[in-house]
Design a protein around this motif. Structure first.
Motif, PDB file in Angstrom:
ATOM      1  N   THR A  27      -7.718  29.419   4.115  1.00  0.00           N
ATOM      2  CA  THR A  27      -6.728  28.437   4.349  1.00  0.00           C
ATOM      3  C   THR A  27      -5.282  28.889   3.823  1.00  0.00           C
ATOM      4  OG1 THR A  27      -8.231  26.609   3.691  1.00  0.00           O
ATOM      5  CG2 THR A  27      -6.322  26.196   3.698  1.00  0.00           C
ATOM      6  N   ALA A  28      -4.480  28.693   4.992  1.00  0.00           N
ATOM      7  CA  ALA A  28      -3.248  29.330   4.913  1.00  0.00           C
ATOM      8  C   ALA A  28      -2.425  28.343   4.075  1.00  0.00           C
ATOM      9  CB  ALA A  28      -2.597  29.208   6.190  1.00  0.00           C
ATOM     10  N   PRO A  29      -1.233  28.765   3.176  1.00  0.00           N
ATOM     11  CA  PRO A  29      -0.669  27.789   2.341  1.00  0.00           C
ATOM     12  C   PRO A  29       0.230  26.940   3.036  1.00  0.00           C
ATOM     13  CG  PRO A  29       0.008  30.112   2.262  1.00  0.00           C
ATOM     14  CD  PRO A  29      -1.081  30.055   2.928  1.00  0.00           C
ATOM     15  N   ILE A  30       0.476  25.823   2.581  1.00  0.00           N
ATOM     16  CA  ILE A  30       1.425  24.844   3.260  1.00  0.00           C
ATOM     17  C   ILE A  30       2.937  25.536   3.318  1.00  0.00           C
ATOM     18  CG2 ILE A  30       2.424  22.431   3.271  1.00  0.00           C
ATOM     19  CD1 ILE A  30      -0.428  21.738   2.218  1.00  0.00           C
ATOM     20  N   PRO A  31       3.381  25.718   4.277  1.00  0.00           N
ATOM     21  CA  PRO A  31       4.954  26.215   4.085  1.00  0.00           C
ATOM     22  C   PRO A  31       5.820  25.166   3.762  1.00  0.00           C
ATOM     23  CG  PRO A  31       4.268  25.507   6.474  1.00  0.00           C
ATOM     24  CD  PRO A  31       3.112  25.403   5.473  1.00  0.00           C
ATOM     25  N   PRO A  32       7.250  25.406   3.364  1.00  0.00           N
ATOM     26  CA  PRO A  32       8.049  24.569   2.862  1.00  0.00           C
ATOM     27  C   PRO A  32       8.654  23.666   3.983  1.00  0.00           C
ATOM     28  CG  PRO A  32       9.020  26.711   3.005  1.00  0.00           C
ATOM     29  CD  PRO A  32       7.759  26.743   3.331  1.00  0.00           C
ATOM     30  N   ARG A  33       8.380  23.960   5.069  1.00  0.00           N
ATOM     31  CA  ARG A  33       8.655  23.108   6.216  1.00  0.00           C
ATOM     32  C   ARG A  33       7.672  23.151   7.460  1.00  0.00           C
ATOM     33  NH1 ARG A  33      15.142  21.406   7.405  1.00  0.00           N
ATOM     34  NH2 ARG A  33      15.141  20.318   5.452  1.00  0.00           N
ATOM     35  N   CYS A  99      10.888  19.141  18.343  1.00  0.00           N
ATOM     36  CA  CYS A  99       9.823  19.284  17.103  1.00  0.00           C
ATOM     37  C   CYS A  99      10.075  18.243  15.950  1.00  0.00           C
ATOM     38  CB  CYS A  99      10.222  20.636  16.435  1.00  0.00           C
ATOM     39  SG  CYS A  99       9.331  22.012  17.360  1.00  0.00           S
ATOM     40  N   VAL A 100       9.072  17.685  15.445  1.00  0.00           N
ATOM     41  CA  VAL A 100       9.365  16.793  14.409  1.00  0.00           C
ATOM     42  C   VAL A 100       9.149  17.897  13.161  1.00  0.00           C
ATOM     43  CG1 VAL A 100       8.108  14.884  12.917  1.00  0.00           C
ATOM     44  CG2 VAL A 100       8.398  14.753  15.450  1.00  0.00           C
ATOM     45  N   VAL A 101       9.944  17.886  12.255  1.00  0.00           N
ATOM     46  CA  VAL A 101      10.385  18.755  11.157  1.00  0.00           C
ATOM     47  C   VAL A 101       9.512  17.811   9.791  1.00  0.00           C
ATOM     48  CG1 VAL A 101      11.612  20.123   9.850  1.00  0.00           C
ATOM     49  CG2 VAL A 101      12.196  19.708  12.277  1.00  0.00           C
ATOM     50  N   ILE A 102       8.721  18.417   9.128  1.00  0.00           N
ATOM     51  CA  ILE A 102       8.348  17.571   8.067  1.00  0.00           C
ATOM     52  C   ILE A 102       8.572  18.547   6.898  1.00  0.00           C
ATOM     53  CG2 ILE A 102       6.192  16.773   7.132  1.00  0.00           C
ATOM     54  CD1 ILE A 102       4.935  16.327   9.830  1.00  0.00           C
ATOM     55  N   GLU A 103       8.850  18.062   5.760  1.00  0.00           N
ATOM     56  CA  GLU A 103       8.817  18.636   4.579  1.00  0.00           C
ATOM     57  C   GLU A 103       7.882  18.071   3.761  1.00  0.00           C
ATOM     58  OE1 GLU A 103      13.076  19.866   2.989  1.00  0.00           O
ATOM     59  OE2 GLU A 103      12.424  17.848   1.655  1.00  0.00           O
ATOM     60  N   PRO A 104       6.659  19.041   3.542  1.00  0.00           N
ATOM     61  CA  PRO A 104       5.373  18.754   2.874  1.00  0.00           C
ATOM     62  C   PRO A 104       5.774  18.264   1.363  1.00  0.00           C
ATOM     63  CG  PRO A 104       5.242  20.756   3.973  1.00  0.00           C
ATOM     64  CD  PRO A 104       6.615  20.341   3.806  1.00  0.00           C
TER      65      PRO A 104
END
Lengths: 635, 337
Positions: A27-33, A99-104
């Motif tokens: 599972t790839a880590p969640i990126p900052p954005r 693009c919709v930019v999401i900050e997790p």
């Protein structure tokens, strides 16, 4: 043992798949954005249904499907929408996409997941609508909306594509090895919806583990796992269909017409996740390979920047660019910052040592190796010649558009000619010329309509004058009554009403002809323009009437007539617009056959054709009218 | 390379040409064995002239010289030409023929890949038309001079003392002459100039060419259609005529192994640049060349005719390619499924 059918040509480049199959899917880590592109299907980009600042949960819908070729887009993880703006996008053009930019927020918290529990009892149309809403599209790379492919009326063979013929890519292989049960459950759903006579799962023989896993998972049902020889491009839908069924789907037709439908294994996997688990497509398996320290497969969230993934796999020094897709048909990312899309099956960190640059091209020696390798059975050396000479007509005659750009010809060419580039160039030039021609046709139609209008008005005026003169003669003995004016008025109103009736009937007839909203809209715009013009003319006539007293009655009539005409035309325009809106609303999904990717173009084409035919008809009428002074040149 | 495919098979034109040269080696070795070292001198002369002519023309045309010289195509032309010419021909003949082949038949058309006619065959045809007498003088097999004497003869036409004639007609030429004099095929072929199948020694050279062709076919550098069709074309007329009148018509095996038939089948009709590209086209082209070889040889004015047959059919190649273009995927009439 099933009888396999050979397809012509094909090549066997070094497979390079073993590098990335040594470890299980991570599972790839969640990126900052996350940069989630709204364009994730073959059709229109989804329309964002969130706004900056919104908090979203994983799986929450952030983009509504726009039209039937489109599919919804969902938040890949929980977090905050920080921007909705164009951003780098994985496309060879390098053009930015919305693009919709999401900050997790790091919680990766799911929203409510609602599986389609009773899908077997539901009408198939509802299941399809559900899948469109879950953003299920073809994950093989074409991102064709899956719900459209599920609506075939009858099916002989359902082909499940696990061939994965491109070198380096192993995401489908790993998916089948590790999640065969889910894949088979997905196949069951698709099979239930489509009721095919037979179900064949084609897997290349270089994936023995996947074959074994799928055979195991298929036990107890009638799905047949078929081992196909490892020859690129056997994973092309048409090549796989040929291999498994012997049917050849000609260019421009759909396999559905021949009773075959083909789904990628990853696609049926997402069908299962959506229906049984209520999970929309928020991630996909991506092969990270090439010049990286740890080539492997990851399950990556849609929108994860690609350079983040390559760095995660351990980018080596010397990597000159990152390819998305395989080395045969993929492309170099213009911007590695682009987010993973549903089409991102493989990322290859390329260094010249791994995939060397092509040596300078020698002249073609017509060895014919390209023709032997071409799976579309074309004569690539001739197409190259025509493209180079910009002889595009001949190139089309030689079936340029049958070329699937698989690159087998370029691969075998001893002269190292980048043949596919020449075909892309020729296709681009032909498309460009067609666009220009369509634009010119539209302009011509507009111009001709204007000329027709001017001429028609002139004729009506002449007729009116003649009638008035006749009435004057008739009424000469009696007093200067209002009769002539009334006659003229009546004639004008009659003419205008006839016109309006014509316009209305045209507007009514046209949609049934073409089923097309755009056409109606154009019609409406033209009517509006005509109305505006008529109004303006009416105003002018009035003004001139005020100046020149003797012409006053006629001027008044003209003005009135013009005003009435304008009003009628406005009404017609409104009507047409309403029809246009209606057509759009209905989405034409049920009326238009579920055509392939070309549907939009087809509709446009049909509309243009109708418009052109109308223009031709007008022209013919006009020509007939002034047959006396017909000049030869116009024929 | 910024667009797909990012992988390419590492074959190059140079490698293709080198393998063709390699495939010629067994034939050349046997040639030298039977006819003496003169053949090697001819090959050397042709190679030097070809490379020089190619370089000069590339320079004149403003093309990169080294880049094209190392493709090896000029050497292939030179070697094929040398193998077609009399092994003890005067030095200037092979030089003129090579210059013609490279300068006029190849470079003036645009160099590698653009020539419509087989350059080697153009060079040969020019020489046999312009200098028929000199071109007919072959050193007969077995009439061995030392290598030095052969060298001297090629450059000075001087024979060592005691030898007054070393040149003789080719087996095909001799047969033709004898037939016009009323002799029968059987009697003529019994003469020592002939071996088991065709000219003494020539049949072995032909077999070596055949081996070279098999090697190239195995390496997928030549198709099977053209050579096989050419041999079939030769046999198509030779067989019935021989069956009807064996006294006047030599048997098909003789025609297949005599003269330049095998060299032509293996290395000339398989030239990709001047041949058709479609499988059916290759069959038509090869067969037509074979038929023409036989017709010109037996009924025409030249004893050997591979060059003319090939050049004539080169004219037809663009049309053959057009007419035999196979249908695209899914467009077969009646369906293959």
């Amino acid at each position: 043992m099933r009888v396999l059918h050979a397809f012509h040509g094909g090549v066997h480049p070094p497979e390079n798949k073993a590098q990335s199959t040594g470890t299980p899917i991570a599972t790839a880590p969640i990126p900052p954005r996350l940069f989630v592109p709204m364009s994730q299907s073959l059709g229109n980009a989804a329309l964002p249904c969130v706004k900056t600042g919104d908090e979203v949960l994983k799986g929450q819908k952030i983009g509504e499907a726009d039209g039937r070729l489109s599919a919804a887009v969902h938040a890949p993880t929980s977090g905050k929408i920080v921007d909705i703006a164009p951003h780098a996008y994985a496309h060879p053009s390098g053009l930015a996409e919305l693009c919709v930019v999401i900050e997790p927020d790091g919680l990766d918290a799911w929203g409510e997941r609602k599986p389609l529990a009773d899908w077997q009892a539901l009408p198939a149309a509802d299941v399809r609508a559900f899948l469109a809403d879950m953003g299920v599209v073809g994950l093989g790379g074409a991102v064709f909306p899956t719900h459209l492919k599920l609506s075939a009326p009858s099916l002989d063979t359902l082909v499940i594509n696990g061939a994965e013929c491109e070198p380096f890519i192993s995401c489908d292989d790993m998916l089948m090895r590790e999640r065969a049960a889910d894949v088979v459950a997905g196949i069951t759903i698709v099979a239930t919806l489509m009721r095919p006579k037979e179900i064949l799962i084609g897997i290349e023989d270089n994936k023995p583990e996947a074959i074994a896993a799928m055979r195991e998972a298929c036990k107890g049902n009638h799905f047949e796992v078929v081992t196909v020889p490892t020859i690129y491009p056997s994973g092309g839908a048409k090549q796989l269909i040929r291999r498994l069924t012997g049917k050849e789907v000609p260019h421009g037709t759909r396999s559905t017409d021949m009773g075959v439908q083909c789904f990628n294994v990853a696609t049926v996997y997402t069908v299962e996740r959506a229906i049984e688990h209520g999970e929309p497509v928020t991630s996909r398996i991506v092969t990270l390979t090439g010049d990286v320290e740890r080539p492997h497969n990851v399950e990556a969230l849609i929108g994860t920047p690609m350079n983040f993934l390559i760095d995660y796999a351990g980018r080596r020094t010397g990597v000159s660019e990152v390819l998305m897709g395989g080395p045969m048909m993929g492309f170099a990312l213009p911007d590695e910052d682009a987010g993973v899309t549903k089409a991102s099956n493989c990322l290859i960190a390329r260094s010249p040592a791994l995939l060397p640059d092509r040596p300078p091209a020698m002249p073609c020696i017509r060895c014919g190796d390209c023709a032997s390798a071409c799976p579309a059975e074309l004569q690539p050396m001739d197409l190259y010649w025509f493209a180079k000479a910009k002889n595009f007509g001949k190139a089309q005659e030689w079936k340029l558009f049958d070329c699937i750009e698989c690159g087998a010809c370029s691969y075998v060419c001893p002269s190292q000619i980048p043949l596919v580039d020449y075909y892309r160039f020729a296709k681009g030039e032909i498309w460009g010329a067609e666009r220009d021609k369509k634009a010119a046709d539209r302009a011509r139609a507009r111009h001709e309509f204007r000329q027709y209008r001017v001429e028609r008005d002139k004729e009506e005026k002449a007729q009116r004058l003649a009638e008035r003169a006749a009435a004057k003669d008739l009424a000469a003995p009696s007093s200067q009554s209002t009769l002539p004016a009334d006659d003229a008025k009546a004639a004008a109103i009659r003419a205008a009403m006839e016109r309006a009736a014509n316009a209305t009937s045209a507007n009514v007839a046209a949609p049934t002809l073409s089923d097309d909203a755009k056409k109606a809209a154009i019609e409406a715009a033209m009517a509006r323009a005509a109305a505006r013009k008529a109004e303006k003319q009416a105003g002018e006539t009035q003004r001139s009437a005020n100046v020149t007293q003797p012409a006053a009655p006629a001027g008044m009539d003209d003005a009135k007539k013009a005003a009435i005409q304008a009003a009628l035309e406005r009404a017609a325009a409104r009507k047409a617009e309403k029809q246009a809106a209606d057509t759009q609303e209905q989405g034409s999904a049920n009326r238009v056959k579920p055509a392939g990717p070309a549907t939009m173009d087809d509709a446009k084409k049909a509309a243009i054709q109708v418009a052109m035919e109308r223009a031709a008809a007008r022209k013919a009428v006009r020509e007939a009218q002034d047959a006396g002074q017909k000049d030869k040149n116009r024929r | 390379m910024t667009s797909s495919p990012f992988m390419a098979r590492p074959t190059t034109v140079s490698m293709v040409m080198l393998k063709v040269l390699g495939a010629l080696l067994p034939g050349i070795a046997l040639y030298a064995w039977f006819y003496g070292a003169g053949m090697l001198v001819q090959i050397a002369l042709a190679s030097i002239s070809a490379l020089a002519a190619e370089a000069a023309m590339l320079k004149a045309r403003g093309q990169p010289i080294g880049f094209f010289l190392k493709d090896g195509s000029a050497l292939v032309t030179a070697w094929l030409l040398a193998l077609s010419m009399p092994p003890l021909g005067a030095w200037w003949m092979i030089v003129v023929a090579t210059l013609f082949a490279i300068v006029i038949a190849k470079q003036l058309y645009g160099g590698l890949g653009n020539n419509p006619f087989n350059p080697a065959m153009v060079g040969f045809a020019v020489m046999i038309v312009a200098f028929p007498a000199q071109m007919a003088q072959w050193g007969s097999a077995g009439a061995h001079l030392s290598a030095g004497d052969q060298l001297a003869y090629i450059f000075t036409r001087a024979l060592p003392p005691g030898v007054d004639a070393i040149a003789s007609a080719t087996p095909l030429d001799h047969l033709k002459t004898q037939l016009t004099l009323g002799a029968s095929v059987g009697d003529t072929l019994a003469e020592p100039v002939y071996g088991h199948l065709a000219g003494a020694g020539g049949e072995w050279i032909a077999l070596a060419y055949l081996a070279g062709a098999l090697f190239l076919w195995r390496k997928r550098l030549i198709p099977w259609q053209t050579p096989l069709a050419m041999l079939a074309g030769v046999a198509a007329l030779a067989l019935p005529l021989w069956l009807v009148d064996p006294a006047h018509f030599a048997n098909p095996l003789f025609h297949v192994f005599a003269g330049a038939t095998m060299l032509g089948a293996a290395f000339i009709v398989t030239d990709p640049v001047t041949g058709p590209t479609t499988p059916r086209g290759r069959l038509i082209f090869g067969f037509s060349v074979g038929v023409l070889v036989y017709v010109i040889r037996v009924f025409g004015g030249f004893p050997d005719s591979v060059a003319f047959a090939v050049l004539i059919m080169n004219i037809a190649v663009p049309f053959i390619d057009q007419a035999t273009r196979p249908p695209a995927f899914g467009a077969k009439k009646g369906g293959r499924a």
